[in-house]
Design an enzyme around this catalytic site. Structure first.
Site, short mmCIF file in Angstrom:
data_model
loop_
_atom_site.label_atom_id
_atom_site.label_comp_id
_atom_site.label_asym_id
_atom_site.label_seq_id
_atom_site.Cartn_x
_atom_site.Cartn_y
_atom_site.Cartn_z
CE1 TYR A 1 1.49 6.41 8.06
CE2 TYR A 1 2.14 6.86 5.81
CZ TYR A 1 1.86 5.97 6.82
OH TYR A 1 1.96 4.64 6.58
CB THR B 1 -1.98 5.94 9.48
OG1 THR B 1 -2.62 5.62 8.25
CG2 THR B 1 -1.15 4.76 9.94
CB SER C 1 -0.64 6.31 0.75
OG SER C 1 0.46 6.59 1.57
CG HIS D 1 1.05 -0.21 8.95
ND1 HIS D 1 0.67 1.06 9.27
CD2 HIS D 1 1.71 -0.10 7.77
CE1 HIS D 1 1.09 1.91 8.34
NE2 HIS D 1 1.72 1.22 7.42
CE LYS E 1 -4.29 1.38 7.06
NZ LYS E 1 -2.87 1.40 7.42
C1 GLV Z 1 4.04 2.48 5.03
O1 GLV Z 1 2.90 2.64 5.29
C2 GLV Z 1 4.66 1.21 5.05
O2 GLV Z 1 4.11 0.30 5.66
O3 GLV Z 1 5.73 1.07 4.45
#
Ligand code: GLV
Length: 369
Positions: free
Chosen positions: A110, A136, A87, A256, A232
């Site tokens: 991100y 994402t 991530s 998510h 994603k």
């Molecule tokens: C970050 O991706 C979260 O879902 O906290």
């Protein structure tokens, strides 16, 4: 507080719950007297060989569940032969994970308001040898998770006395954390001028996700990256068609983990219509709700080429470090292998809808304008 961070969804947690409970509605067809010898779960995701089509999903703050958590998870994934996705909001940096592993891993991006940071992050992922970019698209702003507010996992962090007392009883965790230097968001601290400590970092992160991110930006990022691209957070057939247009290599049908739009339908329920829309033109993956090898089997049988686990490996990591991630992968592998065999199938490409019993109204009858 770190367990709560993982085991939570936004608002009422309806989507978080349904991601798992919708899998339970699908049943498996038992078949007998089929030769079960020579079985294999090996397959490919975006053309890369995998021991089973189950990748480790990007999970923010993984290194808070266990010291150097991203390195441990990446090593477990590498030894097992499945992809690990780091991530942007990881504790160990992309460079630290690259140094501690021998095979390429995937990097999740991100998009930040700070274009220069985004551009440099892409360059760093390239330099670290990452073999796919997972972009994402469903987190330009954060869905509210009540448990995080209660625990003070906010911006800036305000841990409650109860959290501090709780942490002080976790001696193994403290010992691990004392030994590592990886205790903040490694991809960010030291790479942004105004971020020097945890508090300035939290404020930066909260203000930094780019709310403007649109398909034009996606195209630009695809160009900057120039390698395999996975989008994603696709949960709608129209968005899946857009992903196709921008030339992505794969999409991840995902909400998510129920952490963003509470009230959205589960990933597994949305999968059939997304498969109908784009399944023959782009590789479709799925996350959100997978807790077992049977869930993996159901997603694959509905057409997904790959799946991702987040919580399912994080709990192994929190409990037993690298060994725990391996254990989680082993459990899922065994469930997948045995269930597949009992459905009368020996390989992943033999899987299809005909091994499932799907309720007639599974996709639901929703008015859509
Ligand atoms: C970050 O991706 C979260 O879902 O906290």
């Amino acid at each position: 507080m770190f367990y709560d961070y993982c085991e939570s969804g936004s608002w009422t947690e309806q989507t978080f719950r349904e991601n798992s409970s919708d899998f339970d509605q699908i049943r498996l067809r038992q078949r007998v007297a089929v030769d079960m010898t020579g079985r294999s779960t090996a397959s490919q995701m975006i053309g890369q060989d995998v021991a089973m089509p189950v990748a480790l999903a990007p999970v923010g703050s993984t290194g808070m569940n266990s010291a150097d958590g991203e390195i441990k998870a990446a090593r477990a994934a590498e030894a097992f032969g499945v992809p690990f996705t780091l991530s942007t909001m990881s504790v160990c940096s992309v460079e630290a994970v690259a140094e501690a592993t021998t095979k390429p891993f995937w990097f999740q991006l991100y998009v930040m308001r700070d274009k220069d940071f985004t551009r440099r992050m892409i360059e760093r992922a390239k330099a670290a040898g990452c073999s796919a970019l997972v972009l994402t698209l469903d987190l330009q702003i954060l869905g509210q998770r009540h448990k995080d507010l209660k625990n003070g996992l906010s911006v800036p962090p305000k841990p409650t006395l109860r959290n501090l007392v709780d942490l002080s009883t976790k001696w193994g965790w403290i010992a691990g954390m004392a030994k590592t230097r990886n205790r903040t968001f490694g991809n960010i601290v030291g790479h942004i001028d105004e971020v020097s400590d945890l508090s300035s970092l939290s404020i930066w992160a909260a203000e930094s996700f780019d709310p403007k991110l649109d398909w034009e930006d996606v195209k630009e990022i695809a160009k900057l990256w120039g390698g395999p691209l996975i989008l994603k957070g696709i949960l709608d057939a129209e968005d899946a068609k857009m992903a196709l247009q921008v030339g992505a290599d794969a999409i991840v049908v995902s909400n998510h983990g129920g952490r963003q739009l509470d009230g959205a339908l589960s990933s597994i329920r949305m999968l059939p219509q997304i498969m109908d829309a784009v399944g023959d033109k782009i590789e479709v993956h799925l996350d959100s709700g997978i807790r077992s090898g049977q869930d993996v089997l159901k997603a694959l049988a509905l057409g997904a080429k790959g799946t991702y686990i987040g919580r399912a490996f994080i709990y192994g990591l929190g409990a037993m470090g690298q060994e725990g991630v391996t254990k989680a992968l082993e459990v899922i592998h065994k469930e997948l292998d045995v269930s597949m065999a009992l459905c009368g199938r020996r390989t992943i490409d033999e899987l299809g809808r005909d091994i499932l019993l799907v309720p007639e109204d599974f996709e639901g009858r929703w008015q859509q304008n």
